[in-house]
Design a protein around this motif. Structure first.
Motif, PDB file in Angstrom:
ATOM      1  N   GLN A  19      42.434  -3.859   1.186  1.00 27.80           N
ATOM      2  CA  GLN A  19      43.842  -3.777   1.557  1.00 27.80           C
ATOM      3  C   GLN A  19      44.006  -4.384   2.943  1.00 27.80           C
ATOM      4  O   GLN A  19      43.301  -3.995   3.871  1.00 27.80           O
ATOM      5  N   ASP A  20      44.953  -5.330   3.102  1.00 27.18           N
ATOM      6  CA  ASP A  20      45.066  -5.975   4.426  1.00 27.18           C
ATOM      7  C   ASP A  20      46.430  -5.840   5.085  1.00 27.18           C
ATOM      8  O   ASP A  20      46.648  -6.387   6.170  1.00 27.18           O
ATOM      9  N   ASN A  21      47.385  -5.115   4.463  1.00 28.79           N
ATOM     10  CA  ASN A  21      48.735  -4.979   5.014  1.00 28.79           C
ATOM     11  C   ASN A  21      49.352  -6.332   5.369  1.00 28.79           C
ATOM     12  O   ASN A  21      50.078  -6.475   6.351  1.00 28.79           O
ATOM     13  N   ASP A  22      49.026  -7.313   4.534  1.00 27.63           N
ATOM     14  CA  ASP A  22      49.536  -8.686   4.668  1.00 27.63           C
ATOM     15  C   ASP A  22      49.049  -9.368   5.950  1.00 27.63           C
ATOM     16  O   ASP A  22      49.719 -10.257   6.481  1.00 27.63           O
ATOM     17  N   GLN A  23      47.893  -8.980   6.428  1.00 25.45           N
ATOM     18  CA  GLN A  23      47.292  -9.582   7.619  1.00 25.45           C
ATOM     19  C   GLN A  23      46.041 -10.349   7.196  1.00 25.45           C
ATOM     20  O   GLN A  23      45.015  -9.754   6.861  1.00 25.45           O
ATOM     21  N   ALA A  24      46.134 -11.681   7.200  1.00 23.19           N
ATOM     22  CA  ALA A  24      45.051 -12.524   6.700  1.00 23.19           C
ATOM     23  C   ALA A  24      43.731 -12.269   7.411  1.00 23.19           C
ATOM     24  O   ALA A  24      42.659 -12.311   6.787  1.00 23.19           O
ATOM     25  N   ALA A  25      43.786 -12.000   8.703  1.00 23.05           N
ATOM     26  CA  ALA A  25      42.554 -11.772   9.467  1.00 23.05           C
ATOM     27  C   ALA A  25      41.798 -10.551   8.939  1.00 23.05           C
ATOM     28  O   ALA A  25      40.560 -10.521   8.949  1.00 23.05           O
ATOM     29  N   VAL A  26      42.538  -9.553   8.462  1.00 18.14           N
ATOM     30  CA  VAL A  26      41.918  -8.334   7.951  1.00 18.14           C
ATOM     31  C   VAL A  26      41.207  -8.607   6.628  1.00 18.14           C
ATOM     32  O   VAL A  26      40.042  -8.240   6.444  1.00 18.14           O
ATOM     33  N   SER A  27      41.900  -9.253   5.689  1.00 17.43           N
ATOM     34  CA  SER A  27      41.263  -9.534   4.388  1.00 17.43           C
ATOM     35  C   SER A  27      40.120 -10.528   4.545  1.00 17.43           C
ATOM     36  O   SER A  27      39.101 -10.419   3.854  1.00 17.43           O
ATOM     37  N   LYS A  28      40.248 -11.478   5.456  1.00 17.64           N
ATOM     38  CA  LYS A  28      39.165 -12.439   5.712  1.00 17.64           C
ATOM     39  C   LYS A  28      37.911 -11.693   6.159  1.00 17.64           C
ATOM     40  O   LYS A  28      36.814 -11.889   5.613  1.00 17.64           O
ATOM     41  N   SER A  29      38.060 -10.809   7.150  1.00 18.79           N
ATOM     42  CA  SER A  29      36.925 -10.082   7.698  1.00 18.79           C
ATOM     43  C   SER A  29      36.276  -9.167   6.648  1.00 18.79           C
ATOM     44  O   SER A  29      35.045  -9.133   6.512  1.00 18.79           O
ATOM     45  N   GLN A  30      37.103  -8.456   5.890  1.00 17.82           N
ATOM     46  CA  GLN A  30      36.555  -7.520   4.915  1.00 17.82           C
ATOM     47  C   GLN A  30      35.886  -8.241   3.745  1.00 17.82           C
ATOM     48  O   GLN A  30      34.848  -7.802   3.249  1.00 17.82           O
ATOM     49  N   LEU A  31      36.475  -9.352   3.312  1.00 21.68           N
ATOM     50  CA  LEU A  31      35.853 -10.089   2.213  1.00 21.68           C
ATOM     51  C   LEU A  31      34.558 -10.755   2.673  1.00 21.68           C
ATOM     52  O   LEU A  31      33.579 -10.820   1.909  1.00 21.68           O
ATOM     53  N   GLU A  32      34.510 -11.237   3.904  1.00 19.09           N
ATOM     54  CA  GLU A  32      33.260 -11.785   4.446  1.00 19.09           C
ATOM     55  C   GLU A  32      32.163 -10.736   4.373  1.00 19.09           C
ATOM     56  O   GLU A  32      31.007 -11.047   4.030  1.00 19.09           O
ATOM     57  N   GLY A  33      32.524  -9.484   4.697  1.00 17.89           N
ATOM     58  CA  GLY A  33      31.547  -8.397   4.624  1.00 17.89           C
ATOM     59  C   GLY A  33      31.066  -8.173   3.194  1.00 17.89           C
ATOM     60  O   GLY A  33      29.870  -7.951   2.963  1.00 17.89           O
ATOM     61  N   GLN A  34      31.984  -8.236   2.230  1.00 16.63           N
ATOM     62  CA  GLN A  34      31.586  -8.053   0.835  1.00 16.63           C
ATOM     63  C   GLN A  34      30.698  -9.198   0.346  1.00 16.63           C
ATOM     64  O   GLN A  34      29.734  -8.963  -0.396  1.00 16.63           O
ATOM     65  N   ILE A  35      31.024 -10.421   0.772  1.00 23.46           N
ATOM     66  CA  ILE A  35      30.207 -11.571   0.364  1.00 23.46           C
ATOM     67  C   ILE A  35      28.788 -11.438   0.915  1.00 23.46           C
ATOM     68  O   ILE A  35      27.798 -11.686   0.218  1.00 23.46           O
ATOM     69  N   THR A  36      28.697 -11.022   2.177  1.00 18.07           N
ATOM     70  CA  THR A  36      27.390 -10.860   2.815  1.00 18.07           C
ATOM     71  C   THR A  36      26.573  -9.752   2.146  1.00 18.07           C
ATOM     72  O   THR A  36      25.359  -9.891   1.935  1.00 18.07           O
ATOM     73  N   ALA A  37      27.251  -8.667   1.794  1.00 21.49           N
ATOM     74  CA  ALA A  37      26.548  -7.508   1.229  1.00 21.49           C
ATOM     75  C   ALA A  37      26.287  -7.630  -0.267  1.00 21.49           C
ATOM     76  O   ALA A  37      25.452  -6.889  -0.808  1.00 21.49           O
ATOM     77  N   ASN A  38      26.970  -8.556  -0.928  1.00 18.67           N
ATOM     78  CA  ASN A  38      26.828  -8.686  -2.385  1.00 18.67           C
ATOM     79  C   ASN A  38      26.612 -10.158  -2.752  1.00 18.67           C
ATOM     80  O   ASN A  38      27.573 -10.897  -2.996  1.00 18.67           O
ATOM     81  N   SER A  39      25.358 -10.548  -2.793  1.00 19.39           N
ATOM     82  CA  SER A  39      25.032 -11.955  -3.069  1.00 19.39           C
ATOM     83  C   SER A  39      25.438 -12.380  -4.481  1.00 19.39           C
ATOM     84  O   SER A  39      25.507 -13.576  -4.781  1.00 19.39           O
ATOM     85  N   ASP A  40      25.721 -11.385  -5.341  1.00 16.97           N
ATOM     86  CA  ASP A  40      26.103 -11.701  -6.725  1.00 16.97           C
ATOM     87  C   ASP A  40      27.622 -11.725  -6.923  1.00 16.97           C
ATOM     88  O   ASP A  40      28.101 -11.730  -8.056  1.00 16.97           O
ATOM     89  N   LEU A  41      28.396 -11.744  -5.817  1.00 16.14           N
ATOM     90  CA  LEU A  41      29.859 -11.791  -5.926  1.00 16.14           C
ATOM     91  C   LEU A  41      30.265 -13.120  -6.568  1.00 16.14           C
ATOM     92  O   LEU A  41      29.984 -14.189  -6.022  1.00 16.14           O
ATOM     93  N   VAL A  42      30.916 -13.046  -7.714  1.00 14.53           N
ATOM     94  CA  VAL A  42      31.231 -14.267  -8.471  1.00 14.53           C
ATOM     95  C   VAL A  42      32.711 -14.611  -8.502  1.00 14.53           C
ATOM     96  O   VAL A  42      33.080 -15.781  -8.615  1.00 14.53           O
TER      97      VAL A  42
END
Length: 338
Positions: free
Chosen positions: A208-231
């Protein structure tokens, strides 16, 4: 003293006359109040901006004054502020109210207040739990729209040989009725088409980013780093998630590797077509929603019977067709505005 009294009496008479003129300016030539309130969640971005245009142009054509009330995406106490707009409309004797309820239960009492005051209320973008509390709902069936996105994504993933991995969802607000409905439909449609292979996928925690791109960017980067199988990533609407997801995919050098399915057309998608940062979208006809909201609200105000639900269809558009699709939307909006 007498001169002063005459002066004050003259001023009072003038002010009374001016007040009467001001009041009559809000009414039509036949003395009927023609003020409508239009309360979207926001009024900027590829979805909300054309919707507002459709509403404003239609109100003008039909001879009604349209008051638009909204607040910025990250507004503190946004729910309370928008509920206040409904009560403002009631106190100002508006003839009709159109509201995109941010949350079902919180908005229900004030909408019932308007109904009890004899003011028809149309909901759009999201609906209330109890249909009897409003005159009509105009907009997308968000469960079905999400289902369409999930079904097509699963079909294309199977064609690419992707039958396992992690999946991510990015939205503005997890508590918004639209986001809840879209996520529900998305998962159902995905699992229906993926079949037995659906068990091989893991849905990560919704961002959830409350329409703030910087928030979703940061959180998704974390998910990509933590989950190498993110497709695959699904962004469920608004510029914050759209931009945040594309920037995260780019920063992690995953363009073309992680599929990205979005919601609603925006020129922002053009930046991600060539390198594969957008795969496909489901698009609502936001301008038509604005038009239909006002047309039906005016009918309700004037005593006509309207349908309880006025559905607006959605289109599934692949990345390769987005530029042409966007150009066609602009032409259609121009033609409707004439």
């Amino acid at each position: 003293m007498k001169k002063k009294m005459r002066y004050l009496l003259g001023v009072a008479t003038l002010l009374f006359f001016m007040a009467g003129c001001s009041s009559s300016s809000e009414k039509s030539s036949d003395g009927v109040n023609k003020t409508l309130y239009f309360i979207p969640i926001v009024d900027t971005g590829a979805y909300w901006s054309p919707m507002r245009s459709g509403a404003e142009e239609t109100a003008k054509k039909l001879g009604y004054d349209l008051i638009v009330k909204t607040s910025p995406p990250a507004e503190a106490q946004k729910n309370e502020k928008h509920i206040g707009f409904i009560r403002e409309a009631i106190s100002n004797n508006a003839t009709g109210i159109a509201i995109a309820p941010i949350e079902q239960n919180m908005f229900q009492p004030s909408i019932v207040e308007a109904k009890d005051a004899g003011i028809p209320v149309i909901t759009f973008d999201a609906d209330l739990e109890n249909e009897a509390d409003r005159a009509a709902y105009v907009g997308t069936d968000n469960v079905e729209a999400g289902r369409k996105l999930g079904e097509n994504a699963a079909k294309e993933m199977k064609e690419k040989g992707i039958t396992s991995g992690s999946l991510s969802i990015v939205c503005v607000d997890k508590s918004q009725p639209t986001m809840i409905a879209r996520e529900k439909g998305l998962k159902e449609g995905f699992e229906d088409v993926m079949g037995a292979d659906a068990a091989n996928f893991i849905w990560l925690e919704t961002i959830q980013d409350n329409d703030q791109a910087a928030v979703s960017k940061s959180q998704l980067e974390g998910q990509i780093t933590a989950n190498s199988d993110l497709v695959t990533v699904f962004s469920l609407g608004s510029e914050g998630p759209n931009v945040g997801v594309m920037e995260a995919i780019e920063s992690q050098n995953k363009a073309g590797d992680i599929l990205h399915y979005g919601f609603d057309y925006t020129d922002t998608w053009k930046k991600g077509i060539e390198d594969g940062r957008i795969t496909a979208i489901v698009d609502q006809d936001a301008y038509t929603i604005g038009v239909q909201v006002i047309e039906n609200l005016v009918k309700a105000v004037e005593g006509e019977t309207i349908d309880s639900t006025i559905p607006i269809s959605v289109n599934y558009v692949q990345a390769k067709d987005l530029v042409e699709y966007g150009e066609n939307k602009q032409v259609q909006m121009s033609e409707k505005a004439e």
